[in-house]
Design a protein around this motif. Structure first.
Motif, mmCIF file in Angstrom:
data_model
loop_
_atom_site.group_PDB
_atom_site.id
_atom_site.type_symbol
_atom_site.label_atom_id
_atom_site.label_comp_id
_atom_site.label_asym_id
_atom_site.label_seq_id
_atom_site.Cartn_x
_atom_site.Cartn_y
_atom_site.Cartn_z
ATOM 1 N N ILE A 201 5.440 22.736 11.257
ATOM 2 C CA ILE A 201 4.983 23.955 10.587
ATOM 3 C C ILE A 201 4.231 23.570 9.314
ATOM 4 O O ILE A 201 4.788 22.939 8.419
ATOM 5 C CB ILE A 201 6.160 24.883 10.226
ATOM 6 C CG1 ILE A 201 7.089 25.091 11.427
ATOM 7 C CG2 ILE A 201 5.631 26.211 9.691
ATOM 8 C CD1 ILE A 201 6.434 25.733 12.619
ATOM 9 N N SER A 202 2.984 23.955 9.225
ATOM 10 C CA SER A 202 2.137 23.587 8.086
ATOM 11 C C SER A 202 2.647 24.199 6.784
ATOM 12 O O SER A 202 3.169 25.335 6.768
ATOM 13 C CB SER A 202 0.699 24.051 8.336
ATOM 14 O OG SER A 202 -0.080 23.909 7.169
ATOM 15 N N LEU A 203 2.474 23.458 5.698
ATOM 16 C CA LEU A 203 2.847 23.955 4.374
ATOM 17 C C LEU A 203 2.047 25.205 4.018
ATOM 18 O O LEU A 203 2.513 26.052 3.244
ATOM 19 C CB LEU A 203 2.612 22.859 3.326
ATOM 20 C CG LEU A 203 2.945 23.186 1.864
ATOM 21 C CD1 LEU A 203 4.414 23.542 1.698
ATOM 22 C CD2 LEU A 203 2.577 22.005 0.963
ATOM 23 N N THR A 204 0.870 25.360 4.595
ATOM 24 C CA THR A 204 0.039 26.535 4.308
ATOM 25 C C THR A 204 0.675 27.833 4.812
ATOM 26 O O THR A 204 0.271 28.917 4.404
ATOM 27 C CB THR A 204 -1.360 26.392 4.938
ATOM 28 O OG1 THR A 204 -1.224 26.257 6.362
ATOM 29 C CG2 THR A 204 -2.081 25.169 4.384
ATOM 30 N N LYS A 205 1.688 27.707 5.682
ATOM 31 C CA LYS A 205 2.356 28.887 6.225
ATOM 32 C C LYS A 205 3.722 29.136 5.587
ATOM 33 O O LYS A 205 4.492 29.962 6.081
ATOM 34 C CB LYS A 205 2.518 28.737 7.742
ATOM 35 C CG LYS A 205 1.200 28.678 8.501
ATOM 36 C CD LYS A 205 1.422 28.577 9.993
ATOM 37 C CE LYS A 205 0.092 28.558 10.744
ATOM 38 N NZ LYS A 205 0.276 28.465 12.211
ATOM 39 N N VAL A 206 3.982 28.458 4.476
ATOM 40 C CA VAL A 206 5.323 28.523 3.890
ATOM 41 C C VAL A 206 5.694 29.940 3.420
ATOM 42 O O VAL A 206 6.871 30.296 3.374
ATOM 43 C CB VAL A 206 5.451 27.504 2.728
ATOM 44 C CG1 VAL A 206 4.686 27.960 1.503
ATOM 45 C CG2 VAL A 206 6.905 27.234 2.402
ATOM 46 N N ASN A 207 4.692 30.759 3.094
ATOM 47 C CA ASN A 207 4.963 32.131 2.646
ATOM 48 C C ASN A 207 4.668 33.177 3.722
ATOM 49 O O ASN A 207 4.643 34.374 3.424
ATOM 50 C CB ASN A 207 4.142 32.441 1.386
ATOM 51 C CG ASN A 207 4.588 31.619 0.195
ATOM 52 O OD1 ASN A 207 5.767 31.596 -0.155
ATOM 53 N ND2 ASN A 207 3.654 30.928 -0.435
ATOM 54 N N ASP A 208 4.473 32.721 4.941
ATOM 55 C CA ASP A 208 4.169 33.625 6.056
ATOM 56 C C ASP A 208 5.477 34.204 6.605
ATOM 57 O O ASP A 208 6.317 33.476 7.145
ATOM 58 C CB ASP A 208 3.424 32.855 7.152
ATOM 59 C CG ASP A 208 2.873 33.763 8.238
ATOM 60 O OD1 ASP A 208 3.440 34.852 8.454
ATOM 61 O OD2 ASP A 208 1.893 33.369 8.883
ATOM 62 N N SER A 209 5.649 35.510 6.468
ATOM 63 C CA SER A 209 6.892 36.165 6.911
ATOM 64 C C SER A 209 7.027 36.202 8.426
ATOM 65 O O SER A 209 8.095 36.514 8.955
ATOM 66 C CB SER A 209 6.956 37.594 6.360
ATOM 67 O OG SER A 209 5.867 38.364 6.836
ATOM 68 N N GLY A 217 13.262 40.330 6.551
ATOM 69 C CA GLY A 217 12.493 40.066 7.758
ATOM 70 C C GLY A 217 13.217 39.116 8.687
ATOM 71 O O GLY A 217 14.306 38.620 8.395
ATOM 72 N N THR A 218 12.610 38.854 9.832
ATOM 73 C CA THR A 218 13.250 38.009 10.835
ATOM 74 C C THR A 218 12.533 36.690 11.063
ATOM 75 O O THR A 218 13.017 35.842 11.789
ATOM 76 C CB THR A 218 13.333 38.757 12.179
ATOM 77 O OG1 THR A 218 12.009 39.138 12.569
ATOM 78 C CG2 THR A 218 14.205 39.990 12.050
ATOM 79 N N GLY A 219 11.363 36.490 10.454
ATOM 80 C CA GLY A 219 10.634 35.258 10.673
ATOM 81 C C GLY A 219 10.158 35.146 12.108
ATOM 82 O O GLY A 219 9.896 36.139 12.777
ATOM 83 N N SER A 220 10.067 33.917 12.589
ATOM 84 C CA SER A 220 9.545 33.674 13.935
ATOM 85 C C SER A 220 10.599 33.844 15.015
ATOM 86 O O SER A 220 10.292 33.865 16.191
ATOM 87 C CB SER A 220 8.993 32.249 14.012
ATOM 88 O OG SER A 220 10.064 31.318 13.922
ATOM 89 N N GLY A 221 11.846 33.950 14.637
ATOM 90 C CA GLY A 221 12.925 34.015 15.621
ATOM 91 C C GLY A 221 13.492 32.644 15.917
ATOM 92 O O GLY A 221 14.575 32.509 16.483
ATOM 93 N N LYS A 222 12.746 31.594 15.533
ATOM 94 C CA LYS A 222 13.203 30.220 15.720
ATOM 95 C C LYS A 222 13.891 29.675 14.465
ATOM 96 O O LYS A 222 14.490 28.608 14.496
ATOM 97 C CB LYS A 222 12.030 29.320 16.085
ATOM 98 C CG LYS A 222 11.356 29.688 17.408
ATOM 99 C CD LYS A 222 10.189 28.757 17.684
ATOM 100 C CE LYS A 222 9.505 29.124 18.985
ATOM 101 N NZ LYS A 222 8.339 28.235 19.264
ATOM 102 N N CYS A 223 13.775 30.418 13.377
ATOM 103 C CA CYS A 223 14.353 29.957 12.109
ATOM 104 C C CYS A 223 15.874 30.001 12.146
ATOM 105 O O CYS A 223 16.478 30.903 12.721
ATOM 106 C CB CYS A 223 13.891 30.853 10.958
ATOM 107 S SG CYS A 223 12.142 30.900 10.700
ATOM 108 N N LYS A 224 16.462 29.028 11.483
ATOM 109 C CA LYS A 224 17.905 29.021 11.299
ATOM 110 C C LYS A 224 18.188 28.779 9.828
ATOM 111 O O LYS A 224 17.596 27.906 9.199
ATOM 112 C CB LYS A 224 18.555 27.944 12.160
ATOM 113 C CG LYS A 224 18.489 28.245 13.659
ATOM 114 C CD LYS A 224 19.329 27.268 14.465
ATOM 115 C CE LYS A 224 19.295 27.606 15.946
ATOM 116 N NZ LYS A 224 20.110 26.660 16.756
ATOM 117 N N SER A 225 19.075 29.581 9.270
ATOM 118 C CA SER A 225 19.413 29.457 7.853
ATOM 119 C C SER A 225 20.338 28.276 7.628
ATOM 120 O O SER A 225 21.208 27.968 8.460
ATOM 121 C CB SER A 225 20.083 30.745 7.363
ATOM 122 O OG SER A 225 19.190 31.834 7.448
#
Length: 267
Positions: A201-209, A217-225
């Motif tokens: 995941i590119s650093l340029t997308k770090v603020n992409d919800s 929000g839910t993010g991409s659905g692949k995120c894990k906290s």
């Protein structure tokens, strides 16, 4: 009148004019450079000395301004704050950080001193790429004081990204799985949330919800906290994964990890 006497008188007039100007700037061609403190953990912030201390005397209707720069030698998390060492009266200092000497690209701001109604946070934090940054402070006296005679102290601490994201990756014998260990607590009380997901995941997308989770929000659905602390998790079937950290000011940074996993040799 002799020329040298004219020179002395002219110099005195210029000097008086500078003292009497309500707003005083350091000329751009003489911008002082300070050395930011480089530390390994946010727990060490309180142990650092001021990177710049400037005496000011501010009377009613005046503003005392200072302008200097510092260099972030490596991509880092940065902390900026300050204090007033008072001799007489009281005041407030407003501090702005910029990416450029012209002060058109602001990074953030903070304020300190006799603050009654806060406009900016008492400290400013953010992730910054390596480069030179510029700081402008403006000090004024506060109501009820005849002046502000003080020393303006500015504190700047940096933690290199490599320290923030110190990660261990261990593979099984067949290199089909990876165990990742990351202590996401280097920022201590300044850390807000940590996450990871498979892939590059590119650093340029770090603020992409749509990619990373936000509070509502839910993010991409692949995120894990992950925990703000020591994390251990396993990944498989991916050659890369990405971890992300957000500080309490909402600033984010992400790092791509090589998992060391080899492609499956299934027939």
């Amino acid at each position: 009148m002799k020329l040298w006497k004219k020179g002395i008188i002219l110099g005195m007039v210029v000097a008086l004019a500078i003292v009497c100007v309500p707003e005083m700037y350091v000329k751009a061609d003489g911008v002082p450079t300070v050395k930011a403190s480089v530390i390994s953990s946010a727990n060490l912030i309180e142990d650092q000395s001021a990177v710049r201390s400037v005496p000011v005397t501010v009377n009613p209707g005046e503003k005392a301004k200072d302008f200097f720069r510092f260099t972030v030698k490596k991509d880092s998390w940065v902390y900026v704050a300050g204090s007033l060492t008072l001799n007489d009266g009281n005041g407030i200092t407003e501090c702005h950080v910029y990416r450029d000497e012209a002060r058109t690209k602001e990074v953030g701001a903070t304020e300190w001193g006799d603050v009654i109604v806060p406009v900016y946070p008492e400290q400013f934090t953010t992730f910054l790429k390596k480069g030179t940054y510029y700081v402008e402070t403006t000090t004024t006296k506060t109501p009820g004081n005849s002046l502000c005679d003080a020393k303006v102290n500015t504190f700047i601490s940096t933690i290199p990204i490599k320290k923030v994201f110190t990660v261990s990756v261990k593979n099984d014998k067949k290199k089909q799985k990876a165990k990742i260990t990351w202590n996401a607590n280097v920022l201590g009380a300044y850390a807000k949330q940590a996450q990871y997901q498979p892939g590059n995941i590119s650093l340029t997308k770090v603020n992409d919800s749509h990619v990373w989770k936000i509070r509502y929000g839910t993010g991409s659905g692949k995120c894990k906290s992950l925990k703000i602390g020591k994390n251990k998790f396993k990944v498989s079937k991916v050659k890369k994964c990405t971890i992300m950290l957000e500080d309490t000011n909402g600033s984010r940074w992400s790092v791509v990890l090589n998992t060391g996993i080899k492609s499956s040799n299934k027939k």
